[in-house]
Design an enzyme around this catalytic site. Structure first.
Site, PDB file in Angstrom:
ATOM      1  N   CYS A  78       0.574   1.904  -5.653  1.00 22.83           N
ATOM      2  CA  CYS A  78      -0.178   2.981  -6.507  1.00 22.83           C
ATOM      3  C   CYS A  78       0.180   4.359  -6.450  1.00 22.83           C
ATOM      4  O   CYS A  78       1.081   4.620  -5.632  1.00 22.83           O
ATOM      5  CB  CYS A  78      -1.709   3.220  -5.860  1.00 22.83           C
ATOM      6  SG  CYS A  78      -2.455   1.501  -5.975  1.00 22.83           S
ATOM      7  N   HIS A 117       0.684  -1.208  -0.035  1.00 20.68           N
ATOM      8  CA  HIS A 117      -0.167   0.070   0.107  1.00 20.68           C
ATOM      9  C   HIS A 117       0.830   1.155  -0.020  1.00 20.68           C
ATOM     10  O   HIS A 117       1.863   1.385   0.745  1.00 20.68           O
ATOM     11  CB  HIS A 117      -0.974  -0.091   1.105  1.00 20.68           C
ATOM     12  CG  HIS A 117      -2.136  -0.597   1.192  1.00 20.68           C
ATOM     13  ND1 HIS A 117      -3.150  -0.757   0.001  1.00 20.68           N
ATOM     14  CD2 HIS A 117      -2.730  -1.653   1.907  1.00 20.68           C
ATOM     15  CE1 HIS A 117      -4.012  -1.562   0.422  1.00 20.68           C
ATOM     16  NE2 HIS A 117      -4.006  -1.977   1.389  1.00 20.68           N
ATOM     17  N   ARG A 169       0.478   3.144 -11.458  1.00 16.34           N
ATOM     18  CA  ARG A 169       1.128   2.240 -10.885  1.00 16.34           C
ATOM     19  C   ARG A 169       2.736   2.762 -10.716  1.00 16.34           C
ATOM     20  O   ARG A 169       3.160   3.289 -11.972  1.00 16.34           O
ATOM     21  CB  ARG A 169       1.365   0.847 -11.486  1.00 16.34           C
ATOM     22  CG  ARG A 169      -0.099  -0.015 -11.134  1.00 16.34           C
ATOM     23  CD  ARG A 169      -0.572  -0.155  -9.846  1.00 16.34           C
ATOM     24  NE  ARG A 169      -1.767  -0.630  -9.515  1.00 16.34           N
ATOM     25  CZ  ARG A 169      -2.899  -0.397  -9.565  1.00 16.34           C
ATOM     26  NH1 ARG A 169      -2.932   1.132  -9.457  1.00 16.34           N
ATOM     27  NH2 ARG A 169      -4.232  -0.890  -9.247  1.00 16.34           N
TER      28      ARG A 169
END
Length: 261
Positions: A239, A165, A248
């Site tokens: 991300c 994340h 990305r």
């Protein structure tokens, strides 16, 4: 002289009072909704990070304890005659006339969703557990870095691909964009420490650019970003931009050294 009786028009006042109550109720609902949304933002941006970061830190400590059980206990002296038996290795044992073949034992594949390695990136001060799989609930939302199951394992020939994340839930890859060519990335496992050097950084590509995870990685969206020879690669994905999942960010490293435990 006659007194006039005042006429009170109640209908108009009733309509005004109803409108005022409706406005007041609407204002209360708007304030309540705003508070709820604020609490959700605080929960997502602060509380989930706090929980996931603590859990990830505890998991790293558990793995390190498993790999380093402490100093060995004092062993009893060997019994008479044991020296010769202990020294008889396959090389010194009597030959049967057949060549001795040694097969390197490859560790079993990691169990899905369980942490089995530790990722360390000194540049951004990151130490995070690595688990098998990239499921959100089972891996990424715990603050772990996820290993793409169909990619190579760390240290192996091919492409070991990891995801994490960028924001919320521990956000281990929050500052992945700060990496530079030549930076060190370390992956520790029970068997060895694998040290990679960052070679290329793709700042933005589409989520459908799956070739960045290929055995010899390259970008099908940005063809100038590619490796052409087989090797032992490490790919980190997250991300970008921050607080979005539109694109990305990809960081590629190449294995520089292996240190067995």
């Amino acid at each position: 002289m006659r007194e006039r009786i005042p006429v009170v028009v109640q209908g108009r006042r009733t309509r005004r009072s109803r409108a005022a109550r409706a406005l007041w109720t609407g204002a209360e609902l708007a304030v309540t909704l705003g508070v709820v949304l604020l609490l959700l933002v605080v929960h997502q941006l602060w509380w989930t990070n706090r929980q996931a970061q603590h859990a990830a830190h505890d998991q790293v400590e558990r793995l390190e304890r498993q790999w380093d059980p402490g100093p060995p206990s004092s062993a009893a002296p060997p019994a008479a005659g044991d020296d010769e038996a202990a020294a008889r290795t396959p090389e010194s044992a009597p030959s049967s006339g057949r060549p001795a073949h040694r097969t390197a034992r490859r560790p079993p594949p990691p169990a899905r969703d369980l942490a089995y390695a530790v990722l360390r990136i000194p540049r951004i001060g990151l130490t995070a557990p690595v688990a098998q799989g990239v499921g959100k609930a089972a891996v990424l939302n715990k603050g772990y870095v996820g290993h793409y199951p169909h990619s190579a394992q760390p240290g192996e020939a091919g492409n070991a691909a990891l995801a994490g994340h960028r924001n919320t839930h521990g956000e281990p890859f929050r500052h992945l964009d700060r990496l530079r060519t030549g930076d060190t990335v370390v992956v520790d496992t029970a068997e060895a420490r694998y040290t990679y050097a960052v070679r290329r950084i793709l700042e933005r590509t589409t989520p459908a650019d799956g070739t960045v995870l290929a055995t010899v990685p390259y970008s099908s969206v940005h063809p100038s970003y590619r490796f052409t020879a087989p090797g032992a690669y490490l790919t980190l994905t997250t991300c970008t931009p921050a607080y979005t999942s539109t694109y990305r960010l990809v960081v590629w490293g190449v294995l520089r050294s292996t240190q067995s435990r």
